[in-house]
Design a protein around this motif. Structure first.
Motif, PDB file in Angstrom:
ATOM      1  N   VAL A  81      83.063  23.471  17.212  1.00  0.00           N
ATOM      2  CA  VAL A  81      84.054  23.761  16.169  1.00  0.00           C
ATOM      3  C   VAL A  81      83.868  25.202  15.694  1.00  0.00           C
ATOM      4  O   VAL A  81      82.756  25.597  15.332  1.00  0.00           O
ATOM      5  CB  VAL A  81      83.922  22.783  14.987  1.00  0.00           C
ATOM      6  N   SER A  82      84.953  25.981  15.704  1.00  0.00           N
ATOM      7  CA  SER A  82      84.897  27.377  15.271  1.00  0.00           C
ATOM      8  C   SER A  82      85.660  27.540  13.962  1.00  0.00           C
ATOM      9  O   SER A  82      86.807  27.111  13.839  1.00  0.00           O
ATOM     10  CB  SER A  82      85.496  28.299  16.335  1.00  0.00           C
ATOM     11  N   LEU A  83      84.992  28.195  13.006  1.00  0.00           N
ATOM     12  CA  LEU A  83      85.584  28.470  11.710  1.00  0.00           C
ATOM     13  C   LEU A  83      85.268  29.915  11.314  1.00  0.00           C
ATOM     14  O   LEU A  83      84.326  30.513  11.855  1.00  0.00           O
ATOM     15  CB  LEU A  83      85.017  27.525  10.644  1.00  0.00           C
ATOM     16  N   PRO A  84      86.018  30.489  10.370  1.00  0.00           N
ATOM     17  CA  PRO A  84      85.682  31.844   9.919  1.00  0.00           C
ATOM     18  C   PRO A  84      84.249  31.925   9.401  1.00  0.00           C
ATOM     19  O   PRO A  84      83.760  30.997   8.756  1.00  0.00           O
ATOM     20  CB  PRO A  84      86.697  32.090   8.787  1.00  0.00           C
ATOM     21  N   SER A  85      83.585  33.016   9.701  1.00  0.00           N
ATOM     22  CA  SER A  85      82.214  33.207   9.239  1.00  0.00           C
ATOM     23  C   SER A  85      82.177  33.298   7.718  1.00  0.00           C
ATOM     24  O   SER A  85      83.126  33.749   7.082  1.00  0.00           O
ATOM     25  CB  SER A  85      81.620  34.478   9.842  1.00  0.00           C
ATOM     26  N   TYR A  86      81.063  32.875   7.154  1.00  0.00           N
ATOM     27  CA  TYR A  86      80.850  33.015   5.710  1.00  0.00           C
ATOM     28  C   TYR A  86      80.600  34.476   5.396  1.00  0.00           C
ATOM     29  O   TYR A  86      79.673  35.088   5.912  1.00  0.00           O
ATOM     30  CB  TYR A  86      79.664  32.156   5.285  1.00  0.00           C
ATOM     31  N   ARG A  87      81.416  35.056   4.530  1.00  0.00           N
ATOM     32  CA  ARG A  87      81.338  36.480   4.195  1.00  0.00           C
ATOM     33  C   ARG A  87      80.944  36.720   2.745  1.00  0.00           C
ATOM     34  O   ARG A  87      81.197  37.791   2.204  1.00  0.00           O
ATOM     35  CB  ARG A  87      82.672  37.164   4.509  1.00  0.00           C
ATOM     36  N   GLY A  88      80.305  35.756   2.133  1.00  0.00           N
ATOM     37  CA  GLY A  88      79.907  35.903   0.744  1.00  0.00           C
ATOM     38  C   GLY A  88      80.878  35.192  -0.176  1.00  0.00           C
ATOM     39  O   GLY A  88      82.046  34.974   0.149  1.00  0.00           O
ATOM     40  N   ASP A  89      80.380  34.827  -1.358  1.00  0.00           N
ATOM     41  CA  ASP A  89      81.180  34.022  -2.279  1.00  0.00           C
ATOM     42  C   ASP A  89      82.436  34.734  -2.760  1.00  0.00           C
ATOM     43  O   ASP A  89      83.367  34.092  -3.254  1.00  0.00           O
ATOM     44  CB  ASP A  89      80.329  33.615  -3.482  1.00  0.00           C
ATOM     45  N   MET A  90      82.494  36.049  -2.646  1.00  0.00           N
ATOM     46  CA  MET A  90      83.697  36.768  -3.029  1.00  0.00           C
ATOM     47  C   MET A  90      84.849  36.492  -2.065  1.00  0.00           C
ATOM     48  O   MET A  90      86.030  36.675  -2.409  1.00  0.00           O
ATOM     49  CB  MET A  90      83.417  38.271  -3.091  1.00  0.00           C
ATOM     50  N   VAL A  91      84.513  36.031  -0.845  1.00  0.00           N
ATOM     51  CA  VAL A  91      85.520  35.824   0.196  1.00  0.00           C
ATOM     52  C   VAL A  91      85.774  34.345   0.461  1.00  0.00           C
ATOM     53  O   VAL A  91      86.910  33.874   0.429  1.00  0.00           O
ATOM     54  CB  VAL A  91      85.099  36.531   1.504  1.00  0.00           C
ATOM     55  N   ASN A  92      84.692  33.587   0.755  1.00  0.00           N
ATOM     56  CA  ASN A  92      84.833  32.174   1.086  1.00  0.00           C
ATOM     57  C   ASN A  92      83.540  31.443   0.750  1.00  0.00           C
ATOM     58  O   ASN A  92      82.606  32.033   0.188  1.00  0.00           O
ATOM     59  CB  ASN A  92      85.235  31.980   2.558  1.00  0.00           C
ATOM     60  N   GLY A  93      83.471  30.166   1.081  1.00  0.00           N
ATOM     61  CA  GLY A  93      82.310  29.368   0.739  1.00  0.00           C
ATOM     62  C   GLY A  93      81.391  29.152   1.926  1.00  0.00           C
ATOM     63  O   GLY A  93      81.820  29.218   3.082  1.00  0.00           O
ATOM     64  N   PRO A  94      80.110  28.847   1.689  1.00  0.00           N
ATOM     65  CA  PRO A  94      79.157  28.684   2.785  1.00  0.00           C
ATOM     66  C   PRO A  94      79.273  27.359   3.543  1.00  0.00           C
ATOM     67  O   PRO A  94      78.830  27.270   4.685  1.00  0.00           O
ATOM     68  CB  PRO A  94      77.794  28.785   2.081  1.00  0.00           C
ATOM     69  N   ALA A  95      79.846  26.324   2.928  1.00  0.00           N
ATOM     70  CA  ALA A  95      79.944  25.025   3.598  1.00  0.00           C
ATOM     71  C   ALA A  95      80.785  25.153   4.868  1.00  0.00           C
ATOM     72  O   ALA A  95      81.812  25.846   4.891  1.00  0.00           O
ATOM     73  CB  ALA A  95      80.559  24.002   2.657  1.00  0.00           C
ATOM     74  N   PHE A  96      80.351  24.464   5.928  1.00  0.00           N
ATOM     75  CA  PHE A  96      81.041  24.587   7.212  1.00  0.00           C
ATOM     76  C   PHE A  96      82.210  23.603   7.280  1.00  0.00           C
ATOM     77  O   PHE A  96      82.193  22.597   7.996  1.00  0.00           O
ATOM     78  CB  PHE A  96      80.069  24.359   8.367  1.00  0.00           C
ATOM     79  N   THR A  97      83.230  23.915   6.492  1.00  0.00           N
ATOM     80  CA  THR A  97      84.472  23.153   6.501  1.00  0.00           C
ATOM     81  C   THR A  97      85.630  24.134   6.499  1.00  0.00           C
ATOM     82  O   THR A  97      85.504  25.279   6.051  1.00  0.00           O
ATOM     83  CB  THR A  97      84.598  22.236   5.266  1.00  0.00           C
ATOM     84  N   ALA A  98      86.766  23.666   6.998  1.00  0.00           N
ATOM     85  CA  ALA A  98      87.933  24.548   7.063  1.00  0.00           C
ATOM     86  C   ALA A  98      88.363  25.001   5.677  1.00  0.00           C
ATOM     87  O   ALA A  98      88.758  26.156   5.478  1.00  0.00           O
ATOM     88  CB  ALA A  98      89.080  23.817   7.776  1.00  0.00           C
ATOM     89  N   GLU A  99      88.280  24.101   4.694  1.00  0.00           N
ATOM     90  CA  GLU A  99      88.683  24.456   3.337  1.00  0.00           C
ATOM     91  C   GLU A  99      87.764  25.512   2.737  1.00  0.00           C
ATOM     92  O   GLU A  99      88.227  26.487   2.127  1.00  0.00           O
ATOM     93  CB  GLU A  99      88.686  23.210   2.459  1.00  0.00           C
ATOM     94  N   ALA A 100      86.431  25.327   2.904  1.00  0.00           N
ATOM     95  CA  ALA A 100      85.484  26.272   2.318  1.00  0.00           C
ATOM     96  C   ALA A 100      85.563  27.637   2.986  1.00  0.00           C
ATOM     97  O   ALA A 100      85.443  28.675   2.321  1.00  0.00           O
ATOM     98  CB  ALA A 100      84.070  25.726   2.413  1.00  0.00           C
ATOM     99  N   ARG A 101      85.760  27.665   4.293  1.00  0.00           N
ATOM    100  CA  ARG A 101      85.727  28.927   5.024  1.00  0.00           C
ATOM    101  C   ARG A 101      87.051  29.694   4.990  1.00  0.00           C
ATOM    102  O   ARG A 101      87.126  30.818   5.481  1.00  0.00           O
ATOM    103  CB  ARG A 101      85.303  28.675   6.467  1.00  0.00           C
ATOM    104  N   ARG A 102      88.071  29.120   4.410  1.00  0.00           N
ATOM    105  CA  ARG A 102      89.342  29.839   4.289  1.00  0.00           C
ATOM    106  C   ARG A 102      89.175  30.994   3.299  1.00  0.00           C
ATOM    107  O   ARG A 102      88.793  30.798   2.147  1.00  0.00           O
ATOM    108  CB  ARG A 102      90.435  28.905   3.776  1.00  0.00           C
ATOM    109  N   PRO A 103      89.440  32.255   3.703  1.00  0.00           N
ATOM    110  CA  PRO A 103      89.369  33.375   2.765  1.00  0.00           C
ATOM    111  C   PRO A 103      90.339  33.168   1.603  1.00  0.00           C
ATOM    112  O   PRO A 103      91.538  32.955   1.815  1.00  0.00           O
ATOM    113  CB  PRO A 103      89.756  34.583   3.617  1.00  0.00           C
TER     114      PRO A 103
END
Length: 462
Positions: free
Chosen positions: A139-161
């Protein structure tokens, strides 16, 4: 014109620059926001929010950095690798402040010069990533880029900028700055009582006795001065404290770039001291374009792949008028590479003759992974890079003017070695970072003592 402007001389406004001109360049490490309208709405709200710092604080820091360039001050820059929204708490903030105060106390006592304290906080919510995507179990999701951008949890909702996270980052940065200022103004940093800075869990530290002697010596010196003068030395009850972060998320930085009354030009009012990281330091890139127009003092991370001519081009772009206090090079070579890679850079800058402040970041070049999967750093390598940095600067006729450390006031076990000789098995006990491993209190204090011992052995340039 105030005293800061007279000391840090005014330079010309850069030609063909505006807070938005970076948008015409290639911008690396920026997230792809799925909704352009949502992004613009968040940025419009940010542009109306109050600044986090002031222009006169920025110019005061620039003056102090100019004095550090001349060897009259030493810079301590430290804090978390990346702040998190969840750790914007009074305990975390006050413990982080205590560690930096204790380190600066060691440095002031040992180096016999003022220390410029710069925290990696109140804005260090964005982090660069090596790849845009992270893949786990296919499963590929956007990388975690810090709390200013997205969340660390490996879910589509959390990783959405999510651009609304920039609003949250501004709010938490403001909370952090408000608490730090309140602590300092309320006497938290009072040199009459440095023993108050102790953390509750460090009484068993192997360094406690040595630090206790320093505290006692400083307390005796303060009381001696006050006995001679017959009055309390009031300027010892507070310190200057500045913020810094990697100015990675350019839409956020642009929205916080303002003009102010009685000062010419543009200031980034989200932080006192922004820096450019290794991944975004291209001279023709968007980040360098943005940085060339702001009046803040700025830092540039310099790694082992940087060539002398690249460094000179950076100086041409970002400090063409040789403004004192303007430019800081933060070298991060790694203990294994610094002896080969740093001297050519030092020689090139020394021959050029323009003023820069050199700071050593002994953390990022010494990162490794253990057999059990932990990302860590060995204190022995961190210490070795610091020692070599002092030696190499002395040999080149330049001056190491500061240290940049990733650290925390929490009782973590993320870096190996140090006073308590942490081993790989200890990492499992309290490994809490979501990005890079940090020095804990004991290791940070040991690093400060190492700096004092090493500089005392080095013949500094006049």
């Amino acid at each position: 014109m105030n005293s800061s402007d007279r000391s840090v001389h005014a330079v010309r406004l850069p030609q063909a620059w505006s807070p938005t001109s970076w948008r015409e360049r290639v911008a690396l490490q920026l997230p792809q926001y799925p909704d352009a309208g949502e992004l613009e709405s968040a940025l419009a709200e940010l542009r109306g929010l109050p600044p986090l710092v002031t222009s006169w604080e920025i110019l005061t820091l620039k003056q102090q950095l100019a004095e550090a360039q001349e060897g009259r001050r030493f810079v301590l820059q430290g804090g978390d690798c990346a702040e998190s929204f969840a750790e914007c708490t009074s305990d975390v903030i006050s413990n982080r402040l205590k560690v930096l105060l204790q380190m600066s106390l060691v440095l002031v006592h040992g180096l016999r010069k003022p220390v410029v304290r710069i925290g990696r906080f109140a804005g260090q919510y964005a982090k660069p990533r090596s790849t845009d995507l992270e893949t786990i179990d296919g499963v590929s999701l956007p990388s975690y880029r810090g709390d200013m951008v997205n969340g660390p949890a490996f879910t589509a909702e959390a990783r959405r900028p999510d651009p609304r996270r920039m609003i949250k980052a501004h709010a938490r940065s403001a909370m952090t700055m408000n608490f730090v200022r309140a602590l300092i103004d309320g006497g938290f940093a009072d040199l009459h009582h440095p023993e108050y800075w102790n953390l509750s869990w460090v009484g068993h530290s192997p360094l406690a006795e040595e630090y206790g002697r320093m505290v006692a010596a400083i307390g005796d010196a303060v009381r001696f001065m006050e006995t001679l003068s017959g009055a309390e030395v009031h300027n010892l009850n507070r310190v200057d404290f500045y913020t810094s972060h990697e100015a990675l998320l350019l839409p956020y930085e642009e929205s916080m770039t303002r003009q102010v009354p009685r000062h010419w030009g543009w200031f980034n009012l989200s932080t006192h001291f922004p820096w450019i990281g290794m991944r975004t330091a291209a001279v023709d890139g968007a980040h360098a374009e943005y940085f060339r127009g702001i009046r803040n003092p700025i830092g540039i991370k310099v790694g082992p792949t940087v060539a002398p001519d690249q460094l000179l081009r950076v100086m041409d772009l970002l400090n063409p008028d040789d403004e004192p206090g303007r430019l800081t090079f933060i070298h991060r070579m790694g203990a294994a590479h610094i002896a080969d890679k740093l001297p050519p850079l030092l020689d090139a800058v020394r021959r050029d003759g323009r003023r820069v402040l050199w700071i050593c970041d002994p953390m990022h070049g010494n990162t490794e992974s253990t057999a059990n999967g932990y990302k860590t750093r060995r204190f022995a390598n961190i210490g070795r890079e610091l020692e070599l940095a002092f030696e190499l600067h002395a040999a080149a006729g330049t001056r190491l003017g500061g240290a940049h450390l990733e650290l925390t006031g929490e009782d973590v076990t993320e870096c190996l070695g140090g006073a308590r000789e942490l081993r790989e098995a200890d990492l499992e006990r309290a490994y809490r970072t979501c990005v890079d491993p940090r020095l804990n209190y004991e290791q940070a204090l040991e690093a400060a003592m190492l700096i004092v011992r090493k500089q005392s052995q080095i013949a500094l340039p006049v």
